[in-house]
Motif scaffolding. Sequence first.
Motif, short mmCIF file in Angstrom:
data_model
loop_
_atom_site.label_atom_id
_atom_site.label_comp_id
_atom_site.label_asym_id
_atom_site.label_seq_id
_atom_site.Cartn_x
_atom_site.Cartn_y
_atom_site.Cartn_z
N LEU A 150 -15.49 -1.23 -13.73
CA LEU A 150 -15.42 -0.57 -12.42
C LEU A 150 -14.68 -1.44 -11.41
N PHE A 151 -15.01 -2.72 -11.38
CA PHE A 151 -14.32 -3.63 -10.46
C PHE A 151 -12.82 -3.67 -10.76
N ALA A 152 -12.48 -3.79 -12.02
CA ALA A 152 -11.06 -3.91 -12.40
C ALA A 152 -10.29 -2.65 -12.06
N SER A 153 -10.92 -1.49 -12.18
CA SER A 153 -10.17 -0.25 -11.96
C SER A 153 -10.14 0.20 -10.50
N VAL A 154 -11.16 -0.14 -9.73
CA VAL A 154 -11.25 0.36 -8.36
C VAL A 154 -10.82 -0.68 -7.33
N PHE A 155 -11.17 -1.93 -7.52
CA PHE A 155 -10.90 -2.92 -6.49
C PHE A 155 -9.43 -3.11 -6.13
N PRO A 156 -8.50 -3.11 -7.10
CA PRO A 156 -7.09 -3.26 -6.68
C PRO A 156 -6.66 -2.17 -5.70
N TYR A 157 -7.13 -0.95 -5.93
CA TYR A 157 -6.79 0.16 -5.04
C TYR A 157 -7.40 -0.06 -3.66
N VAL A 158 -8.67 -0.46 -3.62
CA VAL A 158 -9.34 -0.71 -2.35
C VAL A 158 -8.65 -1.85 -1.60
N LEU A 159 -8.29 -2.92 -2.31
CA LEU A 159 -7.60 -4.03 -1.67
C LEU A 159 -6.25 -3.59 -1.10
N LEU A 160 -5.55 -2.74 -1.81
CA LEU A 160 -4.28 -2.22 -1.31
C LEU A 160 -4.48 -1.43 -0.02
N LEU A 161 -5.51 -0.60 0.03
CA LEU A 161 -5.81 0.16 1.25
C LEU A 161 -6.13 -0.76 2.42
N VAL A 162 -6.94 -1.77 2.17
CA VAL A 162 -7.29 -2.72 3.23
C VAL A 162 -6.04 -3.48 3.69
N ALA A 163 -5.21 -3.88 2.75
CA ALA A 163 -3.97 -4.58 3.11
C ALA A 163 -3.06 -3.69 3.95
N ARG A 164 -2.96 -2.43 3.60
CA ARG A 164 -2.13 -1.49 4.40
C ARG A 164 -2.68 -1.34 5.81
N GLU A 165 -4.01 -1.23 5.93
CA GLU A 165 -4.62 -1.13 7.26
C GLU A 165 -4.33 -2.36 8.10
N GLN A 166 -4.48 -3.53 7.46
CA GLN A 166 -4.25 -4.78 8.19
C GLN A 166 -2.77 -4.91 8.58
N ALA A 167 -1.89 -4.52 7.70
CA ALA A 167 -0.46 -4.56 8.01
C ALA A 167 -0.14 -3.62 9.18
N ALA A 168 -0.75 -2.43 9.19
CA ALA A 168 -0.53 -1.49 10.28
C ALA A 168 -1.05 -2.05 11.60
N LEU A 169 -2.21 -2.71 11.54
CA LEU A 169 -2.76 -3.33 12.76
C LEU A 169 -1.84 -4.45 13.27
N ALA A 170 -1.15 -5.10 12.35
CA ALA A 170 -0.22 -6.18 12.74
C ALA A 170 1.15 -5.64 13.15
N GLY A 171 1.27 -4.30 13.09
CA GLY A 171 2.54 -3.69 13.49
C GLY A 171 3.61 -3.70 12.42
N ILE A 172 3.21 -3.91 11.21
CA ILE A 172 4.18 -3.96 10.10
C ILE A 172 4.26 -2.61 9.44
#
Length: 172
Positions: A150-172
């Motif tokens: 479960l961790f291997a299949s779901v976490f990369p996707y969740v991390l990508l979503l969090v990274a996108r949110e953080q990038a958007a907050l940084a104006g990227i």
Amino acid sequence: MNICLIGAGRVGRPLADALVNLSHTVEVMGRNEVGGKLHHDLSAYELVFLTVPDQQLRKLSRQIEYRPTLGIVQCSGHLANENLGDNVAMFHPMMSFGGEETAAIFKNCPIGITGPDALCELLEKLADNMEAKPFQLDEESKATYHIAGLFASVFPYVLLLVAREQAALAGI
């Protein structure tokens, strides 16, 4: 070999295709054929694969009449085999299934197997013939193996979503 596969979903369809490709006779029963109650005579089968959601496994496995020549195979990872009846094994691909997979998904796929020795030996041969990578897993490690998947299949996707949110907050 005569095989019944109960559950025509994400795991069941490609698994049925893989077994047919190995020249086994496979009958697939989906939601419409089973509908929560098993009305079918399973005496013609040597193996019954249960590829249904975890919450349906216990109820469905209790409806299968035990006989020494019938192997029952669950494809889930967290339920103990002994909670599902006699002569039960686990055949758990370490793979995330999205619904569009074919039999080829099993090539080089690690598959954790637990259960009675004779049934595990048979499942290992099936996995080898699918060109998968079967390995024995002890019963006590099943839940941890399931969680790792479960961790291997779901976490990369969740991390990508969090990274996108953080990038958007940084104006990227």
